[in-house]
Enzyme design. Structure first.
Site, mmCIF file in Angstrom:
data_model
loop_
_atom_site.group_PDB
_atom_site.id
_atom_site.type_symbol
_atom_site.label_atom_id
_atom_site.label_comp_id
_atom_site.label_asym_id
_atom_site.label_seq_id
_atom_site.Cartn_x
_atom_site.Cartn_y
_atom_site.Cartn_z
ATOM 1 N N ARG A 125 -5.121 56.712 92.801
ATOM 2 C CA ARG A 125 -3.809 56.913 93.424
ATOM 3 C C ARG A 125 -2.702 56.360 92.526
ATOM 4 N NH1 ARG A 125 -7.283 55.456 97.737
ATOM 5 N NH2 ARG A 125 -7.374 56.996 99.418
ATOM 6 N N ARG A 179 -11.206 56.299 108.865
ATOM 7 C CA ARG A 179 -12.382 56.472 108.005
ATOM 8 C C ARG A 179 -13.379 55.325 108.213
ATOM 9 N NH1 ARG A 179 -8.897 58.628 102.738
ATOM 10 N NH2 ARG A 179 -8.986 60.840 103.337
#
Length: 308
Positions: A88, A151
């Site tokens: 990222r 998640r």
């Protein structure tokens, strides 16, 4: 309630779809720089209204921010997505310029807006939005923790072989493969600590699988995920729209909370009509405190790459 979603790619369109289906917003505006793209996505979504039973109006705009005027909430998803093998943090050079421009355009037409940042590296982009706009800290929210926690719960339920509705767990810290801090010590199955059911080894596996959750999907899909990010955003927007006071881990600007300053980082936040209504300081173990501190160092190092 008027919601703007900037970026009509997979993540942005998914955000708009879930917000529309949950039917709490009067108007949703999709904005994209690609000619006709947002308009096409909006029309496609509107043609599902009778099938999905929602009354929200979805419209599209090619880079015309005047159509976003008086938005209550704006979601920034614009920027390039991750590719396999990419972190990222590697997106910062391109996405920083995009996010800064988008935030300034949103504020121009909606001075009272609450901004939700999705673009990666998310914590740094949320921090940039603060610096670029000067908005009060309650009105800029980084989405990552809500997604990471979803998640985490998926991985917990998988390990426990139980429904996801039976588990609760939270991820704080940076929205990165190394910066996430899944609070495994506090995770429960129907109020019972998961340590009652899982071995130390299995819990460690759950933590690691959670931390690389995005990278795992990027490898499989060839690009960033979109369903879960879209659903996470829609829940944050819904909490604001309905003034529900629900608590989510969000990237918030910290000014002394958790002993941290001048950084946007994932911590538990109560969301309502004013955006972040309260940053909740929970008791952390020494191990959790150390992981959060290390996560903050990692985010600060990325923030240092910004040209503010």
């Amino acid at each position: 309630m008027k919601v703007t979603v900037v970026g009509a790619g997979a993540v942005g369109a998914s955000c708009a779809e879930y917000i529309a289906i949950k039917d709490f917003a009067d108007e949703i505006v999709l904005v994209d720089i690609k000619e006709g793209f947002a308009e096409g996505k909006a029309m496609d979504l509107m043609q599902t209204a009778s099938l999905n039973g929602f009354d929200s109006t979805v419209t599209g705009s090619t880079n015309d921010y005047s159509k976003t005027a008086n938005s209550d909430v704006a979601v920034i998803t614009s920027g390039i997505p991750r590719k396999p093998g990419m972190t990222r943090e590697e997106l910062i050079g391109i996405n920083a310029g995009i996010v800064k421009t988008v935030a300034e355009n949103i504020i121009k037409y909606s001075p009272n807006v609450i901004i939700i940042v999705v673009s990666n590296p998310m914590d740094t982009m949320a921090y940039l939005a603060h610096k670029a706009t000067g908005l009060p800290k309650n009105r800029i929210i980084g989405m990552g923790g809500a997604l990471d926690s979803a998640r985490f719960k998926f991985r917990l339920a998988e390990a426990l072989e139980c429904p996801q509705s039976d588990v609760e767990g939270m991820v704080i810290g940076g929205h990165s493969d190394t910066g996430m801090v899944p609070l495994i010590e506090k995770a429960v199955r129907n109020s019972v600590p998961v340590s009652e059911f899982l071995t130390e080894e299995k819990m460690a596996e759950v933590v690691e699988a959670t931390k690389v959750g995005g990278a795992t999907l990027t490898k499989l899909l060839g690009t960033s995920a979109w369903y879960a990010p879209g659903a996470a955003v829609s829940e944050l927007v819904k909490a604001i729209a309905l003034d529900s006071k629900k608590m989510f881990p969000c990237s918030a600007l910290l000014e002394g909370e958790y002993g941290l300053n001048d950084i946007s980082l994932g911590v538990p936040c109560v969301l309502g009509k004013n955006g972040i209504e309260k940053i909740v300081e929970i008791e952390l173990s020494d191990a959790e405190k150390e992981k959060l501190a290390n996560s903050a160092v990692g985010v600060s190092n990325v923030n240092a790459l910004l040209e503010l």
